[in-house]
Structures are given as structure tokens and as C-alpha cells.
Write an enzyme that holds these catalytic residues in place. Sequence first.
Site, mmCIF file in Angstrom:
data_model
loop_
_atom_site.group_PDB
_atom_site.id
_atom_site.type_symbol
_atom_site.label_atom_id
_atom_site.label_comp_id
_atom_site.label_asym_id
_atom_site.label_seq_id
_atom_site.Cartn_x
_atom_site.Cartn_y
_atom_site.Cartn_z
ATOM 1 N N CYS A 156 -26.480 20.925 -8.320
ATOM 2 C CA CYS A 156 -26.267 22.353 -8.599
ATOM 3 C C CYS A 156 -27.289 23.224 -7.896
ATOM 4 C CB CYS A 156 -26.239 22.625 -10.097
ATOM 5 S SG CYS A 156 -27.811 22.303 -10.899
ATOM 6 N N ARG A 182 -26.396 29.818 -15.848
ATOM 7 C CA ARG A 182 -27.842 30.044 -16.055
ATOM 8 C C ARG A 182 -28.011 31.013 -17.230
ATOM 9 N NH1 ARG A 182 -27.972 29.796 -9.976
ATOM 10 N NH2 ARG A 182 -29.634 28.378 -9.393
ATOM 11 N N HIS A 196 -35.274 32.770 -6.207
ATOM 12 C CA HIS A 196 -34.144 33.273 -6.992
ATOM 13 C C HIS A 196 -33.528 34.526 -6.375
ATOM 14 C CE1 HIS A 196 -35.539 30.449 -10.130
ATOM 15 N NE2 HIS A 196 -34.238 30.270 -10.189
ATOM 16 N N ASN A 246 -33.282 22.908 -5.779
ATOM 17 C CA ASN A 246 -34.193 24.015 -5.434
ATOM 18 C C ASN A 246 -35.603 23.713 -5.914
ATOM 19 O OD1 ASN A 246 -31.761 25.152 -4.769
ATOM 20 N ND2 ASN A 246 -31.657 26.473 -6.563
#
Length: 585
Positions: free
Chosen positions: A505, A299, A192, A457
Amino acid sequence: MSLKLKGVAAASGIAVAPLVHFHGDLAFIPTRSLAAEEVAAERRRLEEAIESAADAILVLSRDLAAELTRQDIRIYDAQLALLHDKTLQQELFRTIEQDRVNSEVAIQQVVARYETVFERMEDVALRERAADLRDVGRQVLSVLLERERKSFVAEGQDYVFAAEEFLPSDAGTIDRKHLRGIVTARGGKYSHGAILARSLGIPAVVAVDELLQRIRSGTRVVVDGESGVVIGDPDDEEVERYRHLAHEQAEAERRVFEVRYLSSRTPDGAVVRLLANVESTRDLSSLERDITDGIGLFRTEFAFMERHQFPTEEEQVALYRKAIEWADGKTVTFRTLDVGGDKPLRYFKTPDERNPVLGWRGLRISLDLPDLFYTQIRALLRASAGGHARILLPMVTAVDEVARCRAVVDEIKRDLAQAGEPHDPDIELGAMIEVPAIAHVLDQVMPLCDFASVGTNDLVQYMLACDRDNPRIAHMYTPYHPAVIRLLAHIAEVVGRSGKPVSICGEIAGDHYFTSLLLGLGFRELSMAPVFLPRVKLMVRTFPIDECERLAKEALGMANSRDVRALARDLAKTGWSRFLEHGQS
Ligand code: PEP
Ligand code: MG
């Protein structure tokens, strides 16, 4: 002599500025041996830091007095008592004097010693003191380090952030205006911290082994986010060379930036929807609505992470409405709370887990805490009136989870209808495909969903059994793995058959090396950090679909990640240099 360290390139660009150590944790602190004559000054430095930390605790407890019960406020009283505990202070000073170490090291050692004692105690309340002690130690440490930072970087001066990790909370607390680069000892390209660095447009290199031990705070560094190199104390010639390179890159970026207003179609006319990933409504203030087809991933957990307690329903409604108003009829995809794993909430302590990334996170928490989930869904539904909001569920692992969420959405819709509260009765519900298992039961999941979004991810992390934050295996974590490419092809095909939209995404959506491959696999909707929109649009406009399909076909037959990457990269590079040489009509 300059020192060259190699890490993983995480965000492109070049920075030249002094590097400054930042630390959020007791485990990572600068170590210094003191000369005899430095001891007294060091002791004073620690005394002052203890007093500042005590002042800060006092201010915090006063601020919270109205929100907490008297009982709870005592937590802060206990922390103050610990800070002023004479035995503890004496032990800290003794450590500085006898071991000739700086205050930071003394704190680390003494806290560790006391912790062991507390943790062995039978009494649960006394064991809790270990956590208080850690917290108090951390607060004194932040005072010390903040001062240290100030002595290296005067306010308003450019700097490079250095720490073990770049945490999501760091983005909110550091001076972003003068931040020129980010270097971390841990993390990977898809952690992140790296994602944030890219969306902030800051050059970053992660996974630099022993970074903090080898480059001292205050040292001038070059950060090369293209090749993953950090140079400590570069000579003038190196600085000059990198400054020149940075200038050339900025010029290329400027030209690519111009592409952002052009349409997002391939030369043979296929329309590709390009959306933005955002973390907060702050991101929207700098995002031009006209260059996107909306928000593909909001998010929401970041709004929760910035606060001191869970946001109320009203606060959430206000936040979501702001985004919907910004979009002015375009799509806004709100992902429900995705905390846990590497995104903790400081006011909501989850149990320690051996494998947090495989643990209680994302939708698992929402489904276990109905109050939390209901509040968020109600807020989203109430905000949805008059716009195009979608609800996206993170970390879906089993088909029945989607069914349970749909039941919650339906129940709240009924309640709102009865109460005459405006909302979108047709709000779309979608699942993230980021747990590999769910990609294999899409024929069962899609009838329950209105859309899907692939979170590559986490998908890559779980498919390859490779922690996205672990520097030791960062080279193994690669979305170019043939198994990933094949699974993506499968997802595009199955969701495509359902007739419902599917987007990507994860970070690869914003990686222009990947664009043609994703189009060739069948994806037509990509959501990315806004900084990448122009580059990706350039790629969309460069290659016709049949060329993308040929590329995908060739990649699907390959055995090694290296080959897939080289293939995709070569094609992207031809498009890129063609543009730089001839421009684009
Ligand atoms: C993903 O996993 O690809 C994703 C988009 O979610 P996050 O990076 O927030 O985990
Ligand atoms: Mg994810």
C-alpha cells in the site's frame, strides 16, 4: 530572464500559472525592504491585520464557548490581551520603521525576541506565554499572507501553490478547484505532501532549494512534474512548448483512463487485485467502485486531523459506515490512527521529540492511550456489521503488539456480543510491514494476523536511514535500492507460505514502473491512490507473469538502485509506447 530551478519530480503533469507563496509557519515568510515612503502604509497594514486576527480569535472563542470550560476559554482572552498589548505593538511598529522591513519580518523578529525572554523564565505559566505569543504571531501572519495571496490571485484564478512544505492540512484549506501545481522547498517524493499531490492529480515538484527566496509570489511559473523543473518567469516560447507538452500528456492520460473498466489480469490469466488508498469519505464520492477491488488503505488519521477535537465513537461509526456502504460488499481496510511523526493533531500536543519519525507515533500512541484505541476499535467493529471491513495496524514493531491488539479486538467483540450490538465477529486484523524489524519475524507475526500490508514509504525510510521528507538526501531515498527489492521478495515469500493475503500500500504500488517488478516478486494485491489505477491496470494487462519473474530475477541480482530502476523503467516504457501506438484489445 527566466529562472530554472531543479527539484525532485513528485507528481507528473505540467502546469503554467502564477505561483503564490503560502506559509503556515513563522519561520518561512517573504522578506521585503521598504522605501521610506512605504513605512506608514506598512504600519497601517499591520494594524489592520492585528484587528482582523483579534476578531477571528473572538469568533473562535464564542464558537467554542459551549464546549470548553470557563477556565479554558480564558486562554483566548489571554491571547486577545497579548494582541492588544501596547508594548508589543510599539515594538512591532518600531521594527518596521527602524529596520524598514515588512510586517511579516517584524512579527518574526519581535516574536523571536520575546520568546527567548519568556522561555528563560522560571515560572512555568510564564513560559507557556511563549507558545501563546507564537500562536498569536502566526495568526496575524496568516491574515497578512492571506491578503497578500488575494492581491496576486483573484478569486477563481488558477495558481501554483508554493511553500516550504505542502502539509496534509493544506489540502483541506486551500482552493483546490483552481490549484494547478504544487512546488515546495522541502519534502521528498514519498513525503505525505507529495502523496497528496499525486492523489489529487496535481503536478508537483518538491525539494526546490531556496524556492521562496528566488521566485516571488505572483510570478508566472512552469511546473514540470515529469522532470522536476520549475521555471520562473518563462518566456513565451517556453510557455508555448510546455502547453503543447501538457496537451500531449493529457491526450495520453485520456486513452489510459479508458483501460480502467477492463479486467485486472495478466495476459496469461493471473488475477491481480487493485485497490484504492483513500484519506476520507470525500475521496469516495469521486471514486468509481467498479474500477477497484475495494479500499486497501483508509488512512483514518485524516478524519482526526480535520477536526478540532477527537471524533466521538458515534462520529467514527458514521464515518466508517459510510465507507463500508460505499464499498457494497467489497473490502474496506481501515488503518487505525497513524498520527505523530509528520502528521500532528493540532488538539493533541505530543511532546517535542528529537526524532519524531522514530518516536511516539502510530500504534505506539494507540497502545499507550487505551481510551483512544478502544473507542476506535469499538467504532470499527460496530460499523463492520453487514460489510467486509478489515483492521490494519500501522507501525507494528514487535510481535507482542499484534497480540495486544488482538486481545483488545476480542474483548470488544465479547462486549458487543453481550450487549447484542451487531458487528462482524470474524473481522480480519492485519499488520503493516513498514518497520524493517517486523519483516524479519514474519513467521512469528503471521499466525497472529489475517493479512499483511507493506508500507513501503516508511519501510524504505527506515531501511535506508533516509528521512522521506529531507530534500538534501531525497536522491538517496529510493525504493529501487537492491536491499529493498530483496526484502520485498522475502516478504512475498514468507507471507505467501502462510497462505494469507499480502498487499503493497506504499506509493510504489501506484508507480507503473514498479508494477511488473512487484508481480514478478510474487505480489498479487496492490493498493494505490485512485488516479493510478488505470496506468497500473494497463501494466498488469501487458506483461505475462513469466516475463515479470524474469525481470524480478534480474533485479534481485543487481547491486545499484540506478540499474534496477533503469531495468524496470525500460520494460514499463515498452508497454506504454506499445499501448500508445497500437492501443489494446
Ligand atoms: C507507508 O508508509 O508506506 C504507508 C502506506 O503509510 P503512510 O504513507 O501513511 O505513512
Ligand atoms: Mg507509513
